[in-house]
Design a protein around this motif. Structure first.
Motif, PDB file in Angstrom:
ATOM      1  N   VAL A   3       0.827  -1.330  -0.084  1.00 44.93           N
ATOM      2  CA  VAL A   3       0.010   0.054  -0.064  1.00 44.93           C
ATOM      3  C   VAL A   3       0.751   1.279   0.099  1.00 44.93           C
ATOM      4  N   TYR A   4       2.014   1.306   0.804  1.00 45.77           N
ATOM      5  CA  TYR A   4       2.923   2.323   0.739  1.00 45.77           C
ATOM      6  C   TYR A   4       3.506   2.510  -0.643  1.00 45.77           C
ATOM      7  N   LYS A   5       3.908   1.500  -1.281  1.00 43.36           N
ATOM      8  CA  LYS A   5       4.634   1.707  -2.602  1.00 43.36           C
ATOM      9  C   LYS A   5       3.448   2.255  -3.621  1.00 43.36           C
ATOM     10  N   ALA A  59      -4.937   3.382   2.804  1.00 39.37           N
ATOM     11  CA  ALA A  59      -3.807   4.101   2.566  1.00 39.37           C
ATOM     12  C   ALA A  59      -3.367   5.099   3.458  1.00 39.37           C
ATOM     13  N   THR A  60      -4.285   6.000   4.410  1.00 35.49           N
ATOM     14  CA  THR A  60      -3.762   6.572   5.523  1.00 35.49           C
ATOM     15  C   THR A  60      -3.373   5.956   6.535  1.00 35.49           C
ATOM     16  N   SER A  61      -3.946   4.712   6.867  1.00 34.74           N
ATOM     17  CA  SER A  61      -3.459   3.954   8.116  1.00 34.74           C
ATOM     18  C   SER A  61      -2.127   3.331   7.900  1.00 34.74           C
ATOM     19  N   ALA A  62      -2.004   2.813   6.484  1.00 31.94           N
ATOM     20  CA  ALA A  62      -0.789   2.091   6.078  1.00 31.94           C
ATOM     21  C   ALA A  62       0.624   3.014   5.597  1.00 31.94           C
ATOM     22  N   ALA A  63       0.214   4.137   5.052  1.00 33.40           N
ATOM     23  CA  ALA A  63       1.381   5.064   4.293  1.00 33.40           C
ATOM     24  C   ALA A  63       1.188   6.469   4.741  1.00 33.40           C
ATOM     25  N   LYS A  64       0.373   6.866   5.234  1.00 25.19           N
ATOM     26  CA  LYS A  64       0.388   8.378   5.345  1.00 25.19           C
ATOM     27  C   LYS A  64       1.542   8.979   6.319  1.00 25.19           C
ATOM     28  N   GLU A  65       1.806   8.423   7.380  1.00 23.11           N
ATOM     29  CA  GLU A  65       3.061   9.091   8.311  1.00 23.11           C
ATOM     30  C   GLU A  65       4.186   8.654   7.440  1.00 23.11           C
TER      31      GLU A  65
END
Length: 254
Positions: free
Chosen positions: A50-52, A76-82
């Motif tokens: 998801v991040y990629k 995507a927010t949970s997995a990649a936003k930070e």
């Protein structure tokens, strides 16, 4: 920067429901929506995958010189936003999360949260449940297949009935007060979900909070558009043949 567009993306068509709220609150702004329908759904992928995928979309938006990005995808927010915020400090990035806090603040105590498998298992959501679970009945329900149903055009009512039975039948006898739609695809099915239950229900999706956050952020940075005409919405994505469907869904929302 004031006249630049705002980027909005989702794993597919779900984020169009968020986009509609954004365009209503900020009617003079221009938006570029990117739907990654080729790789939908994100909810069954790993956090790294998801991040990629999300990073590639952020890079696309950077080429479009957007002034901010809204991740209109709970997963995507949970997995990649930070990580994306850390890697792209020059670009304001806002995400959407399951609106559990919204239901809590509304003094509802029997809350059903529907989301993707990945969203439900990631630490951020689990921490929210841990914080409020001792004072509220929170039922977390992963719903694989619902996002795909929305992506496919929502024409097979028999399949939808089977999916709702599979995920929700055990909660029909519980005193559910509210339902948190923790995936941006699910609001397109809100009426079907509402009709599945008897009694009055409150629904929460988090759109208003995201829209207000974006508006406040742009105001603080003095980046609201000076235009006083209706802004345009441009649709793009990884499956070009899906773009007419994106426009159709956007136009159908009030």
């Amino acid at each position: 920067m004031n006249s630049q567009a705002i980027g909005v993306f989702d794993s597919g068509v779900g984020g169009i429901s968020t986009l509609k709220k954004l365009s209503q609150l900020l009617p003079n702004e221009r938006f570029i929506f990117y739907g990654d329908s080729l790789h939908a759904p994100y909810g069954d992928k790993t956090p790294v995958e998801v991040y990629k995928l999300s990073k590639a979309i952020i890079e696309y938006f950077i080429t479009k010189n957007v002034k901010a990005v809204v991740i209109a995808c709970n997963t995507a927010t949970s997995a990649a936003k930070e990580r994306l915020v850390t890697e792209c400090p020059q670009l304001p990035i806002i995400g959407i999360e399951p609106a559990l806090k919204e239901a809590i603040d509304n003094e509802e105590h029997n809350i059903l949260v529907m989301g993707t498998k990945l969203t439900m298992t990631l630490p951020k959501y689990q921490k929210m449940v841990s914080n409020y679970g001792h004072t509220h009945n929170i039922y977390s329900v992963a719903c694989p297949g619902l996002a795909e149903y929305v992506e496919s055009g929502m024409t097979d009512q028999r399949l939808l009935a089977e999916l709702l039975d599979k995920f929700l039948s055990e909660y029909q006898t519980k005193k559910i007060e509210s339902i948190v739609l923790g995936c941006t695809h699910y609001p397109f099915l809100e009426n079907d979900i509402r009709n599945y239950f008897s009694g009055k229900l409150q629904f929460h999706n988090g759109y208003e909070g995201v829209a207000n956050h974006l508006k406040n952020l742009l105001q603080k940075k003095n980046q609201l558009t000076p235009a006083n005409v209706q802004g345009k919405v441009i649709f793009s994505g990884s499956k070009q043949e899906e773009l007419p469907y994106y426009q159709q869904l956007f136009d159908s929302l009030t």
